[in-house]
Design a protein around this motif. Structure first.
Motif, mmCIF file in Angstrom:
data_model
loop_
_atom_site.group_PDB
_atom_site.id
_atom_site.type_symbol
_atom_site.label_atom_id
_atom_site.label_comp_id
_atom_site.label_asym_id
_atom_site.label_seq_id
_atom_site.Cartn_x
_atom_site.Cartn_y
_atom_site.Cartn_z
ATOM 1 N N LYS A 16 1.145 -1.365 0.030
ATOM 2 C CA LYS A 16 0.296 0.476 0.076
ATOM 3 C C LYS A 16 1.001 1.485 0.168
ATOM 4 O O LYS A 16 1.731 1.513 0.945
ATOM 5 C CB LYS A 16 -1.443 -0.148 1.119
ATOM 6 N N LYS A 17 0.892 2.230 -1.336
ATOM 7 C CA LYS A 17 1.084 2.828 -1.221
ATOM 8 C C LYS A 17 0.692 4.481 -0.680
ATOM 9 O O LYS A 17 -0.074 5.030 -0.709
ATOM 10 C CB LYS A 17 1.703 3.807 -2.885
ATOM 11 N N GLU A 18 1.133 5.331 0.573
ATOM 12 C CA GLU A 18 -0.264 6.276 1.631
ATOM 13 C C GLU A 18 0.020 7.207 0.031
ATOM 14 O O GLU A 18 1.057 7.691 -0.775
ATOM 15 C CB GLU A 18 1.316 6.861 1.866
ATOM 16 N N ALA A 19 -0.524 7.865 0.826
ATOM 17 C CA ALA A 19 -1.485 9.159 -0.678
ATOM 18 C C ALA A 19 -0.457 10.440 -0.867
ATOM 19 O O ALA A 19 0.253 9.941 0.451
ATOM 20 C CB ALA A 19 -2.560 9.870 0.280
ATOM 21 N N ASP A 20 0.044 10.384 -1.705
ATOM 22 C CA ASP A 20 1.155 11.977 -2.159
ATOM 23 C C ASP A 20 0.470 12.531 -2.538
ATOM 24 O O ASP A 20 -0.456 13.100 -3.253
ATOM 25 C CB ASP A 20 1.713 11.284 -1.983
ATOM 26 N N LYS A 21 1.353 13.688 -3.048
ATOM 27 C CA LYS A 21 1.319 14.882 -3.527
ATOM 28 C C LYS A 21 2.383 14.174 -5.347
ATOM 29 O O LYS A 21 3.251 14.631 -4.871
ATOM 30 C CB LYS A 21 1.634 16.407 -3.041
ATOM 31 N N VAL A 22 2.539 15.224 -5.995
ATOM 32 C CA VAL A 22 2.815 15.121 -7.412
ATOM 33 C C VAL A 22 2.825 16.992 -8.143
ATOM 34 O O VAL A 22 1.208 17.372 -8.292
ATOM 35 C CB VAL A 22 2.656 14.144 -8.182
#
Length: 96
Positions: free
Chosen positions: A75-81
């Motif tokens: 599971k990859k955590e929420a992030d910003k791009v």
């Protein structure tokens, strides 16, 4: 077509020539613009560079990704791009 991207030194030299000023002033102007864009996008805003495009930050939701080495799902955590939408004028000039 250029084989290598323009370096900061080359960009500063070209900017100084266009502005009819010295490289020190052009470098300061470039650094100021970069700082302003960074501050605005980091704060969640967007910056539109007329004729170039719009730079903005987008949030990506939490999602499942696969480790290519092991095949394991994690599971990859929420992030910003940071994203950039290219202006139509620039697309048209590139495509002829």
């Amino acid at each position: 077509m250029a084989t290598k991207p323009m370096t900061k030194t080359q960009l500063v030299a070209a900017l100084a020539e266009k502005m009819d000023t010295d490289k020190k002033s052009a470098s300061a102007a470039l650094d100021a613009i970069t700082g302003l864009i960074t501050d605005e996008v980091s704060a969640g805003g967007a910056v539109t560079l007329p004729g170039v495009g719009k730079i903005y930050c987008r949030e990506r939701p939490e999602r499942m990704v696969r480790n290519p080495a092991t095949g394991e799902q994690i599971k990859k955590e929420a992030d910003k791009v940071v994203k950039m939408t290219i202006a139509k004028a620039l697309k048209d000039s590139v495509n002829g």
